[in-house]
Design a protein around this motif. Structure first.
Motif, PDB file in Angstrom:
ATOM      1  N   GLY A   1     -11.647   5.542 -12.929  1.00  0.00           N
ATOM      2  CA  GLY A   1     -11.055   6.764 -12.447  1.00  0.00           C
ATOM      3  C   GLY A   1     -11.417   7.873 -13.422  1.00  0.00           C
ATOM      4  O   GLY A   1     -11.496   7.637 -14.628  1.00  0.00           O
TER       5      GLY A   1
ATOM      6  N   ILE B   1      -9.714  11.878  -9.956  1.00  0.00           N
ATOM      7  CA  ILE B   1     -10.305  11.285  -8.759  1.00  0.00           C
ATOM      8  C   ILE B   1     -10.405   9.779  -8.964  1.00  0.00           C
ATOM      9  O   ILE B   1     -10.705   9.303 -10.063  1.00  0.00           O
ATOM     10  CB  ILE B   1     -11.682  11.923  -8.463  1.00  0.00           C
ATOM     11  CG1 ILE B   1     -12.228  11.481  -7.105  1.00  0.00           C
ATOM     12  CG2 ILE B   1     -12.677  11.641  -9.590  1.00  0.00           C
ATOM     13  CD1 ILE B   1     -13.403  12.328  -6.626  1.00  0.00           C
ATOM     14  N   SER B   2     -10.143   9.041  -7.902  1.00  0.00           N
ATOM     15  CA  SER B   2     -10.160   7.580  -7.977  1.00  0.00           C
ATOM     16  C   SER B   2     -11.589   7.051  -8.054  1.00  0.00           C
ATOM     17  O   SER B   2     -12.559   7.793  -7.906  1.00  0.00           O
ATOM     18  CB  SER B   2      -9.450   7.005  -6.755  1.00  0.00           C
ATOM     19  OG  SER B   2     -10.124   7.388  -5.567  1.00  0.00           O
TER      20      SER B   2
ATOM     21  N   GLY C   1     -11.837   8.430  -3.001  1.00  0.00           N
ATOM     22  CA  GLY C   1     -10.974   8.591  -1.835  1.00  0.00           C
ATOM     23  C   GLY C   1      -9.633   9.234  -2.111  1.00  0.00           C
ATOM     24  O   GLY C   1      -8.958   9.701  -1.187  1.00  0.00           O
ATOM     25  N   THR C   2      -9.231   9.244  -3.364  1.00  0.00           N
ATOM     26  CA  THR C   2      -7.939   9.834  -3.748  1.00  0.00           C
ATOM     27  C   THR C   2      -8.164  10.868  -4.837  1.00  0.00           C
ATOM     28  O   THR C   2      -8.890  10.609  -5.795  1.00  0.00           O
ATOM     29  CB  THR C   2      -6.977   8.753  -4.262  1.00  0.00           C
ATOM     30  OG1 THR C   2      -6.779   7.787  -3.232  1.00  0.00           O
ATOM     31  CG2 THR C   2      -5.647   9.357  -4.661  1.00  0.00           C
ATOM     32  N   THR C   3      -7.552  12.018  -4.672  1.00  0.00           N
ATOM     33  CA  THR C   3      -7.643  13.070  -5.677  1.00  0.00           C
ATOM     34  C   THR C   3      -6.261  13.629  -5.986  1.00  0.00           C
ATOM     35  O   THR C   3      -5.362  13.599  -5.136  1.00  0.00           O
ATOM     36  CB  THR C   3      -8.553  14.226  -5.221  1.00  0.00           C
ATOM     37  OG1 THR C   3      -8.067  14.732  -3.967  1.00  0.00           O
ATOM     38  CG2 THR C   3      -9.989  13.771  -5.051  1.00  0.00           C
ATOM     39  N   TYR C   4      -6.104  14.118  -7.200  1.00  0.00           N
ATOM     40  CA  TYR C   4      -4.872  14.761  -7.636  1.00  0.00           C
ATOM     41  C   TYR C   4      -5.236  16.085  -8.298  1.00  0.00           C
ATOM     42  O   TYR C   4      -6.271  16.187  -8.952  1.00  0.00           O
ATOM     43  CB  TYR C   4      -4.122  13.901  -8.653  1.00  0.00           C
ATOM     44  CG  TYR C   4      -3.743  12.529  -8.167  1.00  0.00           C
ATOM     45  CD1 TYR C   4      -4.363  11.393  -8.688  1.00  0.00           C
ATOM     46  CD2 TYR C   4      -2.757  12.363  -7.209  1.00  0.00           C
ATOM     47  CE1 TYR C   4      -4.012  10.133  -8.257  1.00  0.00           C
ATOM     48  CE2 TYR C   4      -2.402  11.095  -6.773  1.00  0.00           C
ATOM     49  CZ  TYR C   4      -3.039   9.984  -7.304  1.00  0.00           C
ATOM     50  OH  TYR C   4      -2.685   8.732  -6.869  1.00  0.00           O
TER      51      TYR C   4
ATOM     52  N   THR D   1      -6.314   5.811 -11.969  1.00  0.00           N
ATOM     53  CA  THR D   1      -6.371   7.244 -11.684  1.00  0.00           C
ATOM     54  C   THR D   1      -5.027   7.820 -12.083  1.00  0.00           C
ATOM     55  O   THR D   1      -4.002   7.361 -11.601  1.00  0.00           O
ATOM     56  CB  THR D   1      -6.617   7.512 -10.188  1.00  0.00           C
ATOM     57  OG1 THR D   1      -7.731   6.740  -9.737  1.00  0.00           O
ATOM     58  CG2 THR D   1      -6.903   8.998  -9.951  1.00  0.00           C
TER      59      THR D   1
END
Length: 123
Positions: free
Chosen positions: A33, A51-52, A56-59, A103
């Motif tokens: 991550g 970001i993962s 597919g996953t973000t913060y 992540t």
């Protein structure tokens, strides 16, 4: 362990855009991550975006949501930070960081760090 090298920081006027890049060494980049943090003079290091492993996953930090976009290209071992509508308060050294199989918004979760790239936004 990965070695990280950031680039793309420069002086820009308020309202402008920049894209930061972070190139990673090693063949296991897709296992990490990735995060972007920033540190202004006299201030604590703060989370910007993460970001993962697959992307597919973000913060995002609330202060950059809607203006910054984090992305990654695992084939190129690179993570990016697209920064739009820059403000003087975005001025800082921007650092990328890697966390194996995690992540996180927390700097403590990241094992490897780059040296940083300076972003200066003039008003």
């Amino acid at each position: 362990q990965v070695q990280l090298v950031e680039s793309g920081g420069e002086l820009v006027q308020a309202g402008g855009s920049l894209r930061l890049s972070c190139a990673a060494s090693g063949r296991t980049f897709s296992s990490y991550g990735m995060g972007w943090f920033r540190q202004a003079p006299g201030k604590e290091r703060e989370f910007v975006a993460a970001i993962s492993t697959s992307g597919g996953t973000t913060y995002y930090a609330d202060s950059v949501k809607g203006r910054f976009t984090i992305s990654r290209n695992n084939a190129k071992n690179t993570v990016y930070l697209q920064m739009n509508s820059l403000k003087p308060e975005d001025t800082a050294v921007y650092l990328c960081a890697a966390a194996r199989y995690r992540t996180s918004r927390s700097a403590a979760a990241y094992e490897d760090w780059g040296q940083g790239t300076q972003v200066t936004v003039s008003s």
